[in-house]
Design a protein around this motif. Sequence first.
Motif, PDB file in Angstrom:
ATOM      1  N   ALA A  37       5.136  -7.822 -16.013  1.00  0.00           N
ATOM      2  CA  ALA A  37       3.723  -7.539 -15.790  1.00  0.00           C
ATOM      3  C   ALA A  37       3.397  -7.887 -14.357  1.00  0.00           C
ATOM      4  O   ALA A  37       4.001  -8.747 -13.748  1.00  0.00           O
ATOM      5  N   GLY A  38       2.375  -7.212 -13.817  1.00  0.00           N
ATOM      6  CA  GLY A  38       2.003  -7.491 -12.438  1.00  0.00           C
ATOM      7  C   GLY A  38       2.602  -6.488 -11.497  1.00  0.00           C
ATOM      8  O   GLY A  38       3.390  -6.840 -10.637  1.00  0.00           O
ATOM      9  N   GLY A  39       2.286  -5.221 -11.660  1.00  0.00           N
ATOM     10  CA  GLY A  39       2.866  -4.167 -10.826  1.00  0.00           C
ATOM     11  C   GLY A  39       2.260  -4.137  -9.460  1.00  0.00           C
ATOM     12  O   GLY A  39       1.318  -4.834  -9.149  1.00  0.00           O
ATOM     13  N   SER A  40       2.817  -3.305  -8.639  1.00  0.00           N
ATOM     14  CA  SER A  40       2.344  -3.216  -7.267  1.00  0.00           C
ATOM     15  C   SER A  40       1.173  -2.266  -7.154  1.00  0.00           C
ATOM     16  O   SER A  40       0.989  -1.375  -7.957  1.00  0.00           O
ATOM     17  N   SER A  41       0.363  -2.498  -6.125  1.00  0.00           N
ATOM     18  CA  SER A  41      -0.805  -1.661  -5.894  1.00  0.00           C
ATOM     19  C   SER A  41      -0.417  -0.496  -5.004  1.00  0.00           C
ATOM     20  O   SER A  41       0.396  -0.634  -4.115  1.00  0.00           O
ATOM     21  N   GLN A 101       8.530 -16.327 -12.678  1.00  0.00           N
ATOM     22  CA  GLN A 101       9.294 -15.675 -11.619  1.00  0.00           C
ATOM     23  C   GLN A 101       8.321 -15.248 -10.514  1.00  0.00           C
ATOM     24  O   GLN A 101       7.275 -14.653 -10.798  1.00  0.00           O
ATOM     25  N   PRO A 102       8.625 -15.551  -9.248  1.00  0.00           N
ATOM     26  CA  PRO A 102       7.704 -15.189  -8.166  1.00  0.00           C
ATOM     27  C   PRO A 102       7.617 -13.684  -7.961  1.00  0.00           C
ATOM     28  O   PRO A 102       8.614 -12.968  -8.099  1.00  0.00           O
ATOM     29  N   VAL A 103       6.417 -13.206  -7.649  1.00  0.00           N
ATOM     30  CA  VAL A 103       6.197 -11.799  -7.284  1.00  0.00           C
ATOM     31  C   VAL A 103       5.679 -11.802  -5.846  1.00  0.00           C
ATOM     32  O   VAL A 103       4.517 -12.113  -5.601  1.00  0.00           O
ATOM     33  N   PRO A 104       6.544 -11.506  -4.868  1.00  0.00           N
ATOM     34  CA  PRO A 104       6.146 -11.568  -3.459  1.00  0.00           C
ATOM     35  C   PRO A 104       5.403 -10.314  -3.010  1.00  0.00           C
ATOM     36  O   PRO A 104       5.371  -9.296  -3.701  1.00  0.00           O
ATOM     37  N   LEU A 105       4.852 -10.405  -1.793  1.00  0.00           N
ATOM     38  CA  LEU A 105       4.133  -9.297  -1.168  1.00  0.00           C
ATOM     39  C   LEU A 105       5.021  -8.628  -0.138  1.00  0.00           C
ATOM     40  O   LEU A 105       5.616  -9.291   0.716  1.00  0.00           O
ATOM     41  N   VAL A 124       4.863  -6.716  -4.968  1.00  0.00           N
ATOM     42  CA  VAL A 124       3.613  -5.977  -4.794  1.00  0.00           C
ATOM     43  C   VAL A 124       3.630  -5.374  -3.393  1.00  0.00           C
ATOM     44  O   VAL A 124       3.893  -6.081  -2.415  1.00  0.00           O
ATOM     45  N   VAL A 125       3.386  -4.081  -3.282  1.00  0.00           N
ATOM     46  CA  VAL A 125       3.411  -3.388  -1.995  1.00  0.00           C
ATOM     47  C   VAL A 125       1.982  -3.040  -1.580  1.00  0.00           C
ATOM     48  O   VAL A 125       1.282  -2.318  -2.303  1.00  0.00           O
ATOM     49  N   LEU A 126       1.538  -3.559  -0.439  1.00  0.00           N
ATOM     50  CA  LEU A 126       0.218  -3.278   0.111  1.00  0.00           C
ATOM     51  C   LEU A 126       0.360  -3.009   1.615  1.00  0.00           C
ATOM     52  O   LEU A 126       1.380  -3.373   2.214  1.00  0.00           O
ATOM     53  N   PRO A 127      -0.648  -2.392   2.246  1.00  0.00           N
ATOM     54  CA  PRO A 127      -0.503  -2.010   3.650  1.00  0.00           C
ATOM     55  C   PRO A 127      -0.317  -3.175   4.613  1.00  0.00           C
ATOM     56  O   PRO A 127       0.213  -2.994   5.706  1.00  0.00           O
ATOM     57  N   GLY A 128      -0.765  -4.367   4.262  1.00  0.00           N
ATOM     58  CA  GLY A 128      -0.643  -5.501   5.179  1.00  0.00           C
ATOM     59  C   GLY A 128      -1.031  -6.787   4.503  1.00  0.00           C
ATOM     60  O   GLY A 128      -1.156  -6.871   3.268  1.00  0.00           O
ATOM     61  N   ALA A 129      -1.248  -7.823   5.319  1.00  0.00           N
ATOM     62  CA  ALA A 129      -1.652  -9.122   4.793  1.00  0.00           C
ATOM     63  C   ALA A 129      -2.995  -9.001   4.081  1.00  0.00           C
ATOM     64  O   ALA A 129      -3.831  -8.162   4.427  1.00  0.00           O
ATOM     65  N   ILE A 130      -3.208  -9.838   3.093  1.00  0.00           N
ATOM     66  CA  ILE A 130      -4.433  -9.765   2.287  1.00  0.00           C
ATOM     67  C   ILE A 130      -5.063 -11.149   2.146  1.00  0.00           C
ATOM     68  O   ILE A 130      -4.400 -12.176   2.315  1.00  0.00           O
TER      69      ILE A 130
END
Length: 357
Positions: A98-102, A23-27, A177-183
């Motif tokens: 598995a694979g939680g957000s940062s 299952q995909p985990v998007p940003l 996954v929630v992050l401040p911007g592109a990575i």
Amino acid sequence: MTALPAAGTTVTRGQQLYRVNDQPVPLFYGGTPLFRPLDKPGLVGRDVQVVASNLQALGYDVGTQPKVGSVITQPAADPAPGGSALSPKDGGGTAAPAGGSSTGAPSGGPTRAPAAPTAPTAPTSPTAAAGAPAAPTQTTVESGDGVVTGSLIAAIKRWQKAVGLPQTGSLGIGDVVVLPGAIRIGALQTQLGEQGAEALMSVTPTDKVVTVPVDPANVGSIKQGDKVTISLPDSSTTPGTVSGVGTAVKGNAASNSAAGAGPGGPPTVDVTVAIDDPSTVKDFDSATVQVAFVSATATGVLAVPVGALLALSGGGYAVQLTGSGGLVAVQTGMFAKGMVAITGNGITAGTQVVTAA
């Protein structure tokens, strides 16, 4: 883990970061990770706003959100027999893959995959019957909050269909996954087939910057916003701006030795420089560059090549005028880029002097 990005890949909003159980985990962009299942209308919080703003940025109509100050009736938790709310793994909520957000900025640290937390136990009342539903509560919408509405649920379903997720209309911990911007993906710290319970990968922001180690004695003359010139490996130059001046001194040989860490380099303080035109460094992934800082500025001065200065036997300098060949004593000012500012009797703009070839 069933899919992982390659090192060096850039991942932007809405793109798949990895796959768990195929299952995909998007940003998503934001400052608040999904810390609970968003599976009921009426839920209020900043995590809801993260979902709403990202879907809207991706082109989905999320409808009109309630205004700040609106009072929302919160859904009551589904109680287990005895008055305890069920944990996600027991069927009382959406289980988290598995694979939680940062929760932090992508500064090179690992993105972790936390296990799904157990839902809190609902308080019980001595007079309440076992399994009796808890009373709903009311919450006031504050600045930065979002609300799970019917329109938002419909938007989530449309987005889930587009990215290949089950169309449940709800989101659980670890679904994005929630992050401040592109990575930009750094080193991978897991591999396909593993459970994803530890660090998955290191990530960094996509903006290219220059880090300059500066002698602590010179840091005081550098200020945020100062303009600099960056010399690139291809011999070209590009302008930059000081975006940050560090406060920690690194590489202190004396302190390192005292701590038993062995000899270190000379003490330095990191100064961060942003590149004004990122397109000038698009061909460089990483490189060693030189940065020229302006330590002082002089305007309205008369300057000649340094080679025009003649040392006088009694001390000081003179310049030789062309034509007459006479020497004129001068006082020197700032030296910069092979030029020197001078003043002296008869020295005016346009005066011609002899200089070394």
